[in-house]
Design a protein around this motif. Structure first.
Motif, PDB file in Angstrom:
ATOM      1  N   UNK A  52       0.994  -1.012  -0.137  1.00 17.97           N
ATOM      2  CA  UNK A  52      -0.155   0.107   0.100  1.00 17.97           C
ATOM      3  C   UNK A  52       1.216   1.191  -0.050  1.00 17.97           C
ATOM      4  N   UNK A  55       2.313   1.510  -3.426  1.00 17.84           N
ATOM      5  CA  UNK A  55       1.337   2.145  -4.334  1.00 17.84           C
ATOM      6  C   UNK A  55       1.414   3.907  -4.355  1.00 17.84           C
ATOM      7  N   UNK A  56       1.005   4.159  -3.103  1.00 17.69           N
ATOM      8  CA  UNK A  56       0.800   5.249  -2.294  1.00 17.69           C
ATOM      9  C   UNK A  56       2.280   6.552  -3.660  1.00 17.69           C
ATOM     10  N   UNK A  57       3.554   6.137  -2.849  1.00 20.34           N
ATOM     11  CA  UNK A  57       4.679   6.666  -2.984  1.00 20.34           C
ATOM     12  C   UNK A  57       3.991   7.316  -4.878  1.00 20.34           C
TER      13      UNK A  57
END
Lengths: 217, 187
Positions: A52, A55-57
């Motif tokens: 997660x 993916x956020x980065x």
């Protein structure tokens, strides 16, 4: 001031869980890195947490890259406020001084000399880039390009170093594929994608680097 | 000009009124600063203005750089203060109060249904809905690559608060993803 007291979840997270974003970005101390790695090993849900954060980065990065950049006018306005003379071009200051000393009679010769200087800058860049093995900065004849491309004709600000040009093109994932043509014009290639289009737009707007920009077929 | 001249060396030249050095420093940092400021203020024109104000301050006060942090961290600190100053003048929400972290922008600004097709577009929507303080920290960590200590210096909060604020920003992000139909399995 309170510290996030009204949060949606009152659970106190593990220190290692708090550090996950920095573990993903790599901006973490060796001690903290070990702490996170130990937590990842012991926690069964850890891989999902890590995915997660990763993916956020990626999404944040992609989104930020689409936010544009300051305009050329903005840069010109800054330079005008700093030092009126530099509004035209800091690097061309010596040219202004040379020009001031020339009579109209010698102006044409001056233009020719300036033209040769631009060509010389181009020749140097061409010479240096021809020996570069980096994938993001190549000259014509380097047969590594794949897929459809979009192109632009570009001239760089006189006096800007090769390192600055290389760094900017690398950042934007652009390549020099031809040049210099007369006038110090280079052909720049980008992938024929939205990202490539955005990269060319960014280069076009970089007033500190580019003096001329035109899309090319 | 040295090709690999450090930012600190450039500041030395700027202190001696070398506008060419400022041009180089601007070239290196203007885009990242601008994007940070767009995130922070939600206003491109204001972001552009704050970038210029930042470099103007560098031009006028380069010698005041203490050297205890990196030049880029110093630039972010100046830029952030400029943005906050402008926002205060416009009577917008202060970012330096912890309560600001809890206030979210609930207005829909784009077509959510269309955005669901593209996770990156959803990310834009979700980031836009975060509080200014949460938007800021997400950008500083994930895009600007700042360490905990650097974020603490730029934002002016303790390192532990940096970590918890980032954690809560991420949770709010996931909540917004869920509201847009994407369940990330957390929180």
């Amino acid at each position: 001031m309170t510290d996030e007291v009204n949060d949606i979840d009152s659970r106190i997270p593990d220190e290692a869980e708090l550090l996950l974003p920095w573990y993903v970005s790599g901006r973490i101390s060796p001690d903290d890195k070990r702490k996170v790695e130990s937590w990842l090993t012991e926690n069964p849900d850890a891989s999902a947490h890590l995915a997660r954060a990763s993916e956020e980065m990626d999404l944040t990065f992609a989104d930020a890259e689409a936010l544009g950049q300051p305009t050329r006018q903005s840069f010109d306005a800054l330079m005008a406020r700093i030092e009126p003379k530099t509004a035209k071009s800091v690097a061309s200051g010596w040219i202004d001084r040379l020009w001031a000393g020339l009579s109209p009679r010698y102006a044409l010769a001056g233009i020719a000399a300036l033209f040769l200087l631009v060509l010389a800058q181009g020749a140097i860049i061409g010479l240096l880039t021809s020996s570069s093995s980096g994938p993001a900065f190549q000259v014509a004849g380097a047969e590594t390009a794949v897929g459809p491309q979009q192109k632009a004709l570009v001239a760089f600000v006189p006096g800007v170093s090769l390192a600055e040009i290389t760094s900017a093109l690398d950042d934007l994932r652009l390549r020099i594929i031809d040049g210099p043509a007369p006038g110090g014009i280079y052909t720049i290639a980008a992938p024929d994608t939205d990202a490539g289009k955005a990269a060319l737009a960014s280069l076009s707007a970089n007033a500190a680097l580019v003096t001329f920009f035109s899309e090319s077929d | 000009m040295e090709p690999d001249e450090t930012d600190k060396a450039l500041l030395g030249r700027i202190s001696a009124r070398d506008s060419g050095a400022l041009r180089i420093l601007y070239t290196r940092h203007n885009v990242r600063l601008y994007r940070f400021l767009v995130r922070l203020t939600g206003n491109e024109a204001l972001a552009e203005e704050c970038v210029n104000e930042t470099f103007l301050k560098v031009w006028l006060k380069a010698e005041s750089f203490g050297g205890q942090s990196s030049v880029s961290t110093w630039l972010f600190t100046i830029a952030r203060n400029e943005a906050l100053s402008h926002l205060r003048k416009r009577r917008e929400a202060p970012l330096d109060e912890e309560q600001a972290a809890q206030i979210e922008d609930e207005s829909d600004t784009q077509d959510v249904t269309a955005a669901k097709k593209d996770k990156c577009a959803v990310m834009r929507l979700c980031i836009d809905k975060l509080s200014p303080a949460h938007r800021e920290i997400i950008d500083l960590v994930y895009y600007q690559d700042l360490s905990v200590a650097e974020v603490a210096e730029v934002v002016g909060i303790p390192e532990n608060t940096v970590k918890t604020r980032m954690f809560h920003a991420r949770k709010q992000l996931s909540e917004h993803f869920r509201r847009h139909g994407i369940d990330r399995g957390w929180p």
